[in-house]
Design a protein around this motif. Sequence first.
Motif, mmCIF file in Angstrom:
data_model
loop_
_atom_site.group_PDB
_atom_site.id
_atom_site.type_symbol
_atom_site.label_atom_id
_atom_site.label_comp_id
_atom_site.label_asym_id
_atom_site.label_seq_id
_atom_site.Cartn_x
_atom_site.Cartn_y
_atom_site.Cartn_z
ATOM 1 N N VAL A 96 4.072 5.369 8.788
ATOM 2 C CA VAL A 96 4.653 5.712 7.482
ATOM 3 C C VAL A 96 3.578 5.751 6.402
ATOM 4 C CG1 VAL A 96 5.262 3.314 6.886
ATOM 5 C CG2 VAL A 96 6.516 5.211 5.864
ATOM 6 N N LEU A 97 2.597 4.873 6.487
ATOM 7 C CA LEU A 97 1.495 4.880 5.522
ATOM 8 C C LEU A 97 0.692 6.175 5.665
ATOM 9 C CD1 LEU A 97 -0.251 3.504 3.401
ATOM 10 C CD2 LEU A 97 -1.377 2.226 5.227
ATOM 11 N N LEU A 136 -4.818 2.879 4.808
ATOM 12 C CA LEU A 136 -4.851 3.327 6.203
ATOM 13 C C LEU A 136 -6.035 2.718 6.947
ATOM 14 C CD1 LEU A 136 -3.222 5.151 8.079
ATOM 15 C CD2 LEU A 136 -4.759 7.022 7.479
ATOM 16 N N GLU A 137 -7.130 2.484 6.244
ATOM 17 C CA GLU A 137 -8.258 1.791 6.879
ATOM 18 C C GLU A 137 -7.860 0.374 7.291
ATOM 19 O OE1 GLU A 137 -11.331 1.916 3.985
ATOM 20 O OE2 GLU A 137 -11.670 4.078 4.163
ATOM 21 N N THR A 195 -6.580 8.062 -2.786
ATOM 22 C CA THR A 195 -7.629 7.064 -2.528
ATOM 23 C C THR A 195 -7.031 5.749 -2.068
ATOM 24 O OG1 THR A 195 -9.054 8.099 -4.194
ATOM 25 C CG2 THR A 195 -9.574 5.838 -3.556
ATOM 26 N N LEU A 196 -5.973 5.300 -2.735
ATOM 27 C CA LEU A 196 -5.310 4.045 -2.379
ATOM 28 C C LEU A 196 -4.726 4.114 -0.973
ATOM 29 C CD1 LEU A 196 -2.290 2.492 -2.355
ATOM 30 C CD2 LEU A 196 -4.285 1.224 -3.146
ATOM 31 N N TYR A 231 0.836 -1.206 0.000
ATOM 32 C CA TYR A 231 0.000 0.000 0.000
ATOM 33 C C TYR A 231 0.869 1.254 0.000
ATOM 34 C CZ TYR A 231 -4.435 -2.421 0.989
ATOM 35 O OH TYR A 231 -5.559 -3.196 0.909
ATOM 36 N N VAL A 232 1.886 1.242 0.872
ATOM 37 C CA VAL A 232 2.771 2.402 0.990
ATOM 38 C C VAL A 232 3.403 2.717 -0.366
ATOM 39 C CG1 VAL A 232 4.866 3.300 2.074
ATOM 40 C CG2 VAL A 232 3.251 1.932 3.430
ATOM 41 N N ASN A 233 3.986 1.721 -0.986
ATOM 42 C CA ASN A 233 4.763 1.953 -2.205
ATOM 43 C C ASN A 233 3.899 2.073 -3.459
ATOM 44 O OD1 ASN A 233 7.174 2.039 -0.794
ATOM 45 N ND2 ASN A 233 7.464 -0.159 -0.922
#
Length: 637
Positions: free
Chosen positions: A206-207, A198-199, A192-193, A174-176
């Motif tokens: 970091v996210l 984060l949800e 959005t991603l 997700y982060v990258n």
Amino acid sequence: MTDLFTAALDQHKAGNLMQAERLYRTVLAENPDHPFANNNLAILLRVQRRWEEAVACYRRALNANPEDAHLYNNLTCVLSDMGQDAQAAKVGMLAVSLRPDYAEAWFNLGNIFRNLHATDAARGAYHRAIRLKPDMGEAHSNLGDLHKSAAELTRAMECYRTALRLQPHLPQPYVNLGEVLKEQGRVTEAITLLQHGLEQHPHLPVLHSNLLFALHYSPHVPPEVIFRAHRHWGERHAAPLAPAVAPSFSNDRDPDRRLRIGYVSPDFCGHAVSCFLEPLLRGHDRGAVEIFCYPTSRRRDETTARFQAITGHWFPLTGLLDEEAVERIRADGIDILVDVAGHTCDCRPLIFARRAAPVQVSWLGYPDGTGMAAMDYRLTDAIADPPGVTDRWHMEKLVRLEDGFLCFRPLRDTGFSPDLPAHRNGHVTFGSFNNNAKISAEVVAVWAALLQRVPDARLVLKSRSFADPTTHSRYSALFTAQGIAADRFELMLHTPDQGDHLRAYDGIDIALDPFPYNGTTTSCEALWMGVPVVTLQGGHHVARVTSSILHRCGLDDLVAADTNSYIDIAAGLAADRDRLAALRRGLRARMRNSPLCDPYGFARQVEQAYRRIWRTWAEGPATGPGDPVRPDMDMHA
């Protein structure tokens, strides 16, 4: 003995680690070479960061069982934790030679090769791991990192999406993936991603930080919303770490003594931030301040060596937990600790959340506040942050420096061509060398309108992400959709050599600043190379930085209040080639004679600001503004 080892293993699986360690040690007291007890004890020791003891356990286990690939693989991980990646690679090769079908060992070997910057070897190791275990999401994700580093953004995106499909619980893809979407200029999709990620992972700082950073690139997110998002970050990640009782700092409260200033940054290297950090450190009066540098990244190059040469104290925080870093900084007796990263790559904001110094300040590396109540001040100026306007969007108290919050020194001393490219080419060339994530569809529309206004002009954009064919095609399509023929714009690739990068300005007549996320280093570099910059001034810091830079050089007439005046200014400048030629010849001297390139003058005003905020703390109560008393809270959050 078997029953005792089984009991230890049961305690280990149950999470009773102290009891498990005691039982493993009992087993080893009777049989020091017991391979499984040594291995499992080493796993416990690694969690506790007692790496030397863990290595000793693995050595004993291997003496007893020298052909166990699992033991070699586990030893590889500990050696890498210790920063001994060259040795770890040798051990990892032993693991895969003993068991060529050991996917996890190939994965770990890929990580080590990556640390050693052996990119091809890392890529091969990840591919081998995936062939052996196609559902290993971690290997797909890390392979994506290699593609991302090579600006192969579409292939990186495919790897991250595969990783999430295979293992939806993994946070790193997700982060990258969010970063890749942003680098492709798909900022709304990136936001959005990252919100969705984060949800799934609400407690991953970091996210959350990457989401905050991405918000600044969108023209559709107002500053008050960005502020609320930062404050939410602080409430979720930082506030639970604030000391329940204010730390009792023993710093001498003499308001006039020499101050100990600490700078925390991942960018003591050839990074854009160093163009502004190095002049301050060089300009500091060593009689007034004692400088401590705390690198948070292992990146090193010739710029790093310069920083070390001009710094009194150099203490890397890499490899240290946040709590250990706080202890290190407190032991140094730092009076004012300066964060030079904010929510950018390799940042360490939770060091500040734990109150590492009596006074904590944010500056430079991030175009906004931190969202943390523990950050006391932020250095800025009255143009980047107009008084009474942007204060409400900060947790920090804003300290406005009279001559600007930036001082510039190029990474490379490069000469420039005084000849106007338009005289040579017969037409004006506009240019922007900013990260393409700043170039939204709205920016493209304005630049296209400018090109239609100046029908013989050309536009050159230069960004690392244009190496990705999908990104290149996307931006080409954005311009052609606005009626701009393909022969009127050029999308240049990243230039690794800094000298070559700067010399590319020899072909640019006028630089165009993106909005709402202005350039900073790019604006200074353009001016340094004799290229005037036209900017659109917005309402908050990220959209006003170039306005501040131009003001220091006496070029306020290049600052536009709206898109129509932006086009008017740029088109007017294109039509006045005599003025363009005069600017090109004189801009570098103008910069050199301005506050923007006066390291000693800049350092004096920063030191005066430090002195004022230090005096506020020193003359305050024992638990003054730098040491807020907090209610009791759960300290293990």
